[in-house]
Motif scaffolding. Structure first.
Motif, PDB file in Angstrom:
ATOM      1  N   HIS A 145      16.218   6.985 -17.533  1.00 19.19           N
ATOM      2  CA  HIS A 145      17.589   7.173 -18.031  1.00 19.19           C
ATOM      3  C   HIS A 145      18.495   6.205 -17.273  1.00 19.19           C
ATOM      4  N   THR A 146      19.715   6.050 -17.766  1.00 20.71           N
ATOM      5  CA  THR A 146      20.660   5.090 -17.196  1.00 20.71           C
ATOM      6  C   THR A 146      21.899   5.822 -16.698  1.00 20.71           C
ATOM      7  N   PRO A 147      21.938   6.187 -15.415  1.00 24.24           N
ATOM      8  CA  PRO A 147      23.110   6.895 -14.890  1.00 24.24           C
ATOM      9  C   PRO A 147      24.269   5.944 -14.593  1.00 24.24           C
ATOM     10  N   PHE A 148      25.474   6.398 -14.880  1.00 27.21           N
ATOM     11  CA  PHE A 148      26.690   5.670 -14.539  1.00 27.21           C
ATOM     12  C   PHE A 148      27.540   6.549 -13.629  1.00 27.21           C
ATOM     13  N   CYS A 149      28.395   5.927 -12.858  1.00 29.36           N
ATOM     14  CA  CYS A 149      29.243   6.668 -11.925  1.00 29.36           C
ATOM     15  C   CYS A 149      30.712   6.472 -12.306  1.00 29.36           C
ATOM     16  N   ARG A 154      17.173   8.708  -6.216  1.00 30.31           N
ATOM     17  CA  ARG A 154      16.744  10.107  -6.211  1.00 30.31           C
ATOM     18  C   ARG A 154      16.906  10.791  -7.565  1.00 30.31           C
ATOM     19  N   SER A 155      17.673  10.191  -8.481  1.00 28.98           N
ATOM     20  CA  SER A 155      17.801  10.769  -9.823  1.00 28.98           C
ATOM     21  C   SER A 155      16.626  10.389 -10.719  1.00 28.98           C
ATOM     22  N   ASP A 156      15.660   9.627 -10.157  1.00 30.30           N
ATOM     23  CA  ASP A 156      14.472   9.178 -10.904  1.00 30.30           C
ATOM     24  C   ASP A 156      14.855   8.372 -12.138  1.00 30.30           C
ATOM     25  N   ALA A 157      15.817   7.472 -11.959  1.00 29.27           N
ATOM     26  CA  ALA A 157      16.177   6.572 -13.062  1.00 29.27           C
ATOM     27  C   ALA A 157      14.996   5.673 -13.435  1.00 29.27           C
ATOM     28  N   VAL A 158      14.240   5.232 -12.428  1.00 27.88           N
ATOM     29  CA  VAL A 158      13.056   4.397 -12.656  1.00 27.88           C
ATOM     30  C   VAL A 158      11.810   5.263 -12.504  1.00 27.88           C
ATOM     31  N   ASP A 159      10.869   5.106 -13.427  1.00 29.56           N
ATOM     32  CA  ASP A 159       9.610   5.847 -13.385  1.00 29.56           C
ATOM     33  C   ASP A 159       8.739   5.288 -12.259  1.00 29.56           C
ATOM     34  N   LYS A 160       8.604   6.032 -11.162  1.00 27.90           N
ATOM     35  CA  LYS A 160       7.842   5.545 -10.009  1.00 27.90           C
ATOM     36  C   LYS A 160       6.341   5.491 -10.284  1.00 27.90           C
ATOM     37  N   LYS A 182       0.852  -1.182   0.000  1.00 31.82           N
ATOM     38  CA  LYS A 182       0.000   0.000   0.000  1.00 31.82           C
ATOM     39  C   LYS A 182       0.888   1.230   0.000  1.00 31.82           C
ATOM     40  N   PRO A 183       0.637   2.200  -0.882  1.00 36.19           N
ATOM     41  CA  PRO A 183       1.525   3.379  -0.949  1.00 36.19           C
ATOM     42  C   PRO A 183       1.294   4.314   0.236  1.00 36.19           C
ATOM     43  N   PRO A 184       2.268   5.142   0.562  1.00 30.73           N
ATOM     44  CA  PRO A 184       2.065   6.148   1.616  1.00 30.73           C
ATOM     45  C   PRO A 184       1.014   7.154   1.167  1.00 30.73           C
ATOM     46  N   PRO A 185       0.230   7.673   2.095  1.00 27.59           N
ATOM     47  CA  PRO A 185      -0.867   8.578   1.707  1.00 27.59           C
ATOM     48  C   PRO A 185      -0.407   9.840   0.990  1.00 27.59           C
ATOM     49  N   GLU A 186       0.834  10.301   1.275  1.00 30.06           N
ATOM     50  CA  GLU A 186       1.298  11.532   0.623  1.00 30.06           C
ATOM     51  C   GLU A 186       1.696  11.315  -0.838  1.00 30.06           C
ATOM     52  N   ARG A 187       1.919  10.050  -1.249  1.00 30.85           N
ATOM     53  CA  ARG A 187       2.268   9.741  -2.644  1.00 30.85           C
ATOM     54  C   ARG A 187       1.458   8.536  -3.120  1.00 30.85           C
ATOM     55  N   PRO A 188       0.152   8.713  -3.333  1.00 27.71           N
ATOM     56  CA  PRO A 188      -0.718   7.565  -3.662  1.00 27.71           C
ATOM     57  C   PRO A 188      -0.537   7.027  -5.076  1.00 27.71           C
ATOM     58  N   PHE A 189       0.131   7.795  -5.954  1.00 26.14           N
ATOM     59  CA  PHE A 189       0.257   7.377  -7.352  1.00 26.14           C
ATOM     60  C   PHE A 189       1.664   6.870  -7.694  1.00 26.14           C
ATOM     61  N   GLU A 190       2.536   6.723  -6.712  1.00 25.51           N
ATOM     62  CA  GLU A 190       3.925   6.331  -6.978  1.00 25.51           C
ATOM     63  C   GLU A 190       4.283   5.038  -6.266  1.00 25.51           C
ATOM     64  N   GLY A 191       5.061   4.210  -6.961  1.00 30.26           N
ATOM     65  CA  GLY A 191       5.607   3.014  -6.335  1.00 30.26           C
ATOM     66  C   GLY A 191       6.799   3.357  -5.461  1.00 30.26           C
ATOM     67  N   GLY A 247      23.900  -2.261  -9.899  1.00 32.37           N
ATOM     68  CA  GLY A 247      22.528  -1.937  -9.542  1.00 32.37           C
ATOM     69  C   GLY A 247      21.702  -1.473 -10.723  1.00 32.37           C
ATOM     70  N   MET A 248      22.285  -0.619 -11.576  1.00 30.07           N
ATOM     71  CA  MET A 248      21.547  -0.102 -12.715  1.00 30.07           C
ATOM     72  C   MET A 248      21.251  -1.200 -13.736  1.00 30.07           C
ATOM     73  N   VAL A 249      22.223  -2.074 -13.977  1.00 27.19           N
ATOM     74  CA  VAL A 249      22.014  -3.163 -14.925  1.00 27.19           C
ATOM     75  C   VAL A 249      20.966  -4.142 -14.384  1.00 27.19           C
ATOM     76  N   ALA A 250      20.989  -4.391 -13.077  1.00 22.50           N
ATOM     77  CA  ALA A 250      19.993  -5.285 -12.475  1.00 22.50           C
ATOM     78  C   ALA A 250      18.585  -4.721 -12.643  1.00 22.50           C
ATOM     79  N   LEU A 251      18.420  -3.412 -12.480  1.00 28.35           N
ATOM     80  CA  LEU A 251      17.101  -2.791 -12.669  1.00 28.35           C
ATOM     81  C   LEU A 251      16.634  -2.906 -14.120  1.00 28.35           C
ATOM     82  N   LYS A 252      17.556  -2.764 -15.071  1.00 30.28           N
ATOM     83  CA  LYS A 252      17.197  -2.896 -16.485  1.00 30.28           C
ATOM     84  C   LYS A 252      16.922  -4.350 -16.858  1.00 30.28           C
TER      85      LYS A 252
END
Length: 282
Positions: A189-193, A112-118, A65-74, A153-158
């Protein structure tokens, strides 16, 4: 017991080599170790190696269940721990300063860079969303664990695929992979460090992707995160070495070039893995 500090001959040999733009592992100053990506049988399981530095990343998902302050985001959470298995520098249950720095940087780069669309993780507004959990295991420390962990981490998410769901009214049906093909995450987007090590002597060449010895003897580290579209995500500077503006701009230009090369390598490896899985299914 912490390992002894590098000896004086080791320091002198390293610094004299770097003044000649030579590195102990044969690389050029601005050359990174070629990443090796190994995929597991499960989607979202990836092991990344930079030389002898190894990090394993695993992604899983569950409905919450999402937090009440962000009901439309994962939700996206990142869990990481550096155990003594990676290096004797680390103690169980006592996060070191380096571990805290790596964890914070990973959170900035991957979450926090919003790599994944929440918003794409929302199933039923205010009632059901996907909670994506990324777990990082540090297997071996041979220097520059941050860049290796960020890439893993980024490759695992993709690489990950979540179950497909069907919503009819307030009823949510989760389909098994045998019923419907799992769905990839929506990636903005796909950020690299990229981490650069600087040394006390201004005549000593700064190096990209430092080894453990180079990192330990450096006077400061400069980490920059960006994607192949030349978008700057995070900049972090550790240490007291002052950097002029032209040097920072030079670093950014180098990182831009490396990000493009790394993006091509990642996409090629993902295509290869996906092609192998299609053959196995047949």
């Amino acid at each position: 017991m912490r390992p002894p500090s590098p000896s004086i001959p080791e320091k002198e040999f390293l610094f004299s080599s770097l003044k000649q733009s030579l590195r102990l592992d044969g690389r050029l100053p601005l050359e990174i170790r070629t990443p090796i990506l190994t995929f597991g049988s499960e989607l979202g399981w990836v092991e990344c190696s930079l030389g002898k530095t190894r990090v394993m990343a695993q992604v899983d998902a569950k409905m919450v269940k999402p937090p009440p302050e962000r009901p439309f985001e994962g939700l996206i959470t990142i869990h990481s721990e550096i155990s003594p298995m990676a290096s004797s520098d680390y103690e169980p249950g006592r996060p070191s300063e380096e571990e805290v720095t790596i964890t914070r940087m990973l959170d900035k780069v991957l979450r926090r860079s919003d790599a994944v669309d929440k918003e794409s993780l929302c199933i039923l507004a205010g009632q059901r969303v996907w909670h994506i959990r990324l777990t990082l295991h540090f297997l071996a420390d041979s220097g520059n664990m941050l860049d290796c962990a960020c890439l893993a981490g980024m490759v695992a998410l993709k690489h990950f695929r979540r179950p497909d769901v069907e919503v009819i009214g307030d009823e949510v049906t989760v389909h098994l992979p045998s019923e419907r093909a799992p769905v990839p995450l929506s990636i903005h987007h796909t950020p690299f460090c990229f981490t650069f090590a600087f040394f006390p002597d201004p005549d000593t060449t700064p190096v990209l992707d430092p080894t453990q010895l180079e990192q330990r003897l450096s006077a400061g580290l400069f980490s920059i995160s960006l994607n192949a579209q030349r978008e700057l995500c995070v900049v972090q500077k550790l240490g007291g070495v002052p950097l002029p503006v032209d040097e920072v701009l030079r670093i950014v230009n180098i990182a831009v070039q490396k990000a493009g090369e790394l993006n091509s390598l990642v996409e090629a490896r993902l295509r290869e893995d996906w092609a192998c899985r299609k053959v196995e299914v047949r």
